[in-house]
Write an enzyme that holds these catalytic residues in place. Structure first.
Site, mmCIF file in Angstrom:
data_model
loop_
_atom_site.group_PDB
_atom_site.id
_atom_site.type_symbol
_atom_site.label_atom_id
_atom_site.label_comp_id
_atom_site.label_asym_id
_atom_site.label_seq_id
_atom_site.Cartn_x
_atom_site.Cartn_y
_atom_site.Cartn_z
ATOM 1 N NE ARG A 59 27.346 25.625 17.589
ATOM 2 C CZ ARG A 59 28.173 24.917 16.817
ATOM 3 N NH1 ARG A 59 29.443 25.262 16.730
ATOM 4 N NH2 ARG A 59 27.726 23.874 16.130
ATOM 5 C CE1 TYR A 110 31.427 37.129 40.194
ATOM 6 C CE2 TYR A 110 32.231 35.613 38.539
ATOM 7 C CZ TYR A 110 31.208 36.088 39.329
ATOM 8 O OH TYR A 110 29.971 35.513 39.249
ATOM 9 C CG ASP A 181 36.748 40.794 34.987
ATOM 10 O OD1 ASP A 181 36.022 41.759 34.663
ATOM 11 O OD2 ASP A 181 36.294 39.759 35.503
ATOM 12 C CE LYS A 206 27.728 40.559 37.334
ATOM 13 N NZ LYS A 206 29.114 40.185 37.566
HETATM 14 C C1 PLP Z 1 29.837 38.999 37.491
HETATM 15 C C2 PLP Z 1 31.265 39.029 37.142
HETATM 16 C C3 PLP Z 1 31.812 38.080 36.266
HETATM 17 C C4 PLP Z 1 30.993 36.947 35.694
HETATM 18 O O1 PLP Z 1 30.001 37.397 34.837
HETATM 19 P P1 PLP Z 1 28.580 36.640 34.575
HETATM 20 O O2 PLP Z 1 27.938 37.492 33.568
HETATM 21 O O3 PLP Z 1 27.895 36.573 35.918
HETATM 22 O O4 PLP Z 1 28.906 35.273 34.096
HETATM 23 C C5 PLP Z 1 33.153 38.198 35.946
HETATM 24 N N1 PLP Z 1 33.930 39.178 36.468
HETATM 25 C C6 PLP Z 1 33.434 40.090 37.330
HETATM 26 C C7 PLP Z 1 34.339 41.146 37.872
HETATM 27 C C8 PLP Z 1 32.094 40.051 37.699
HETATM 28 O O5 PLP Z 1 31.613 40.961 38.555
#
Ligand code: PLP
Length: 390
Positions: A59, A110, A181, A206
């Protein structure tokens, strides 16, 4: 090591010793070269580690993450930490904000990040100033007296483009924490730490993973203080990535530049053709001159990306019929995979009132673009009766 910034000519000269991102994703994150040793850091499931090292317990840090973090950190120009999902990474970044913080955040971002911020506000633990992130003056005005600025660009799902250079500079001038982000852009199209952001957040689920087979998140910090705080947040929060996920994500990341190039090309072609289709009322893609921030996207991003949205004539009913009518595209959420997926965003209660009812978000993949277009065309044609009966 210096890495070429994404705006630079792909074929051009670089500064001395600078590796291009296309090389970095392949070259870094490798085990030491030993005769007959593997070229990749192996998948090593582990909790307890042999004593005498720096971690001791998985961890607190683990080799398969370290390889992925090395590549990610080099791409973004900071120090990376991986988490069990993008939301775990976002939660750790939000945890940097002081108690009672005033947070400036996008109205359209998001949906689960937005929901996290709303919950903080409801619990009286923060005040959130939601702003139109594409309105630079309004965002900067909202930063006065704030503690943190949360940015997302391009935004999910409406593909709004924030003017990151002046926004990051405004946060810096005011000494407020700036988090970006960068999931939709990836570090290949945009590198916010170079513009003065403090922390970058990614859903590596993604485009980085790229194959719709894992959940993983990352933060990249510009300085040691934030890095140390985020690492402790991971240790204490326990949202650590799995060994298999880390391995798969790094394997995916090695082909991100290739996949992005193809997906972005496909997205550009589909966006143009959808714009010319009589049954499509609006297409949003940063690469189209009709996009409200088209010029800004050219100034701030090294490419228009792989995401687009379009609205169909015939309302939500037609849009729902269309996602059932496609046979090659997949009706699914998430994005950034090699396969093209689409969904009607307003099917989520959290998105209603924010995105139009008839809006479809498309994550364009790496198939042959003519096959994708043929499928979209037949789906538009076979759902045309929804138009007449409305
Ligand atoms: C999908 C997404 C997230 C969250 O990510 P996860 O891996 O699904 O927890 C955060 N920001 C954006 C822009 C996203 O498309």
């Amino acid at each position: 090591m210096t890495i070429r910034s994404p705006g630079e000519d792909l074929g051009g000269e670089t500064e001395d010793g600078a590796l291009r991102p296309e090389t970095v994703v392949i070259n870094l994150g490798r085990p030491a070269a030993v005769a007959d040793g593997p070229l990749n850091v192996p998948i090593t499931p582990a909790s307890a580690l042999q004593a005498g090292g720096v971690a001791g317990y998985a961890r607190d840090g683990h080799a398969p993450w370290a390889a992925l973090e090395e590549v990610l950190g080099a791409l973004e120009g900071g120090r990376a930490l991986t988490f069990s999902s993008g939301m775990a990474a976002a939660t750790a970044a939000i945890g940097l904000f002081p108690a009672g913080a005033v947070i400036v955040a996008p109205t359209v971002a998001y949906m689960d990040v937005r929901r996290s911020l709303v919950r903080l506000q409801e619990a009286g633990r923060a005040e959130v100033r939601f702003v139109d992130i594409t309105d630079t003056d309004a965002v900067i005005a909202a930063c006065d007296g704030a503690d943190a600025l949360w940015l997302e660009s391009p935004t999910n799902p409406l593909l709004g483009i924030a003017d990151l250079p002046p926004l990051c500079a405004a946060a810096r001038e005011r000494g407020i924490l700036c988090v970006v982000d960068n999931t939709f852009a990836t570090p290949l199209l945009q590198r916010p730490l170079q513009l003065g952001a403090d922390v970058v957040v990614h859903s590596a689920t993604k485009a980085m993973g790229g194959h719709s087979d894992l959940l993983l998140g990352a933060v990249v910090a510009a300085d040691e203080t934030h890095f140390d705080a985020l690492r402790e947040a991971r240790e204490l929060g326990g949202a650590t990535p799995g060994a298999l996920e880390s391995y798969l994500c790094l394997r995916g990341l090695r082909t991100l530049p290739l996949r992005l190039e193809r997906a972005q090309h496909n997205a550009g072609v589909l966006a143009e053709r959808l714009s010319d289709h009589a049954d499509v009322s609006e297409v949003r893609y940063p690469g189209l001159t009709s996009h409200p921030q088209h010029q800004r996207s050219r100034d701030t991003l090294a490419g228009a990306g792989f995401m687009l949205t379009f609205r169909v004539r015939g309302g939500a009913r037609r849009a729902d019929a269309l996602v059932d009518a496609v046979t090659l595209l997949t009706h699914a959420t998430s994005l950034g995979g090699v396969e093209t997926t689409l969904e009607r965003r307003a099917r989520y209660p959290a998105e209603r009132g924010i995105v139009p009812d008839d809006l479809l978000r498309v994550s364009v993949g790496c198939e042959h673009v003519e096959d994708l277009w043929a499928d979209l065309q037949q789906a538009l044609a076979s759902t045309a009766d929804n138009l007449a009966t409305r």
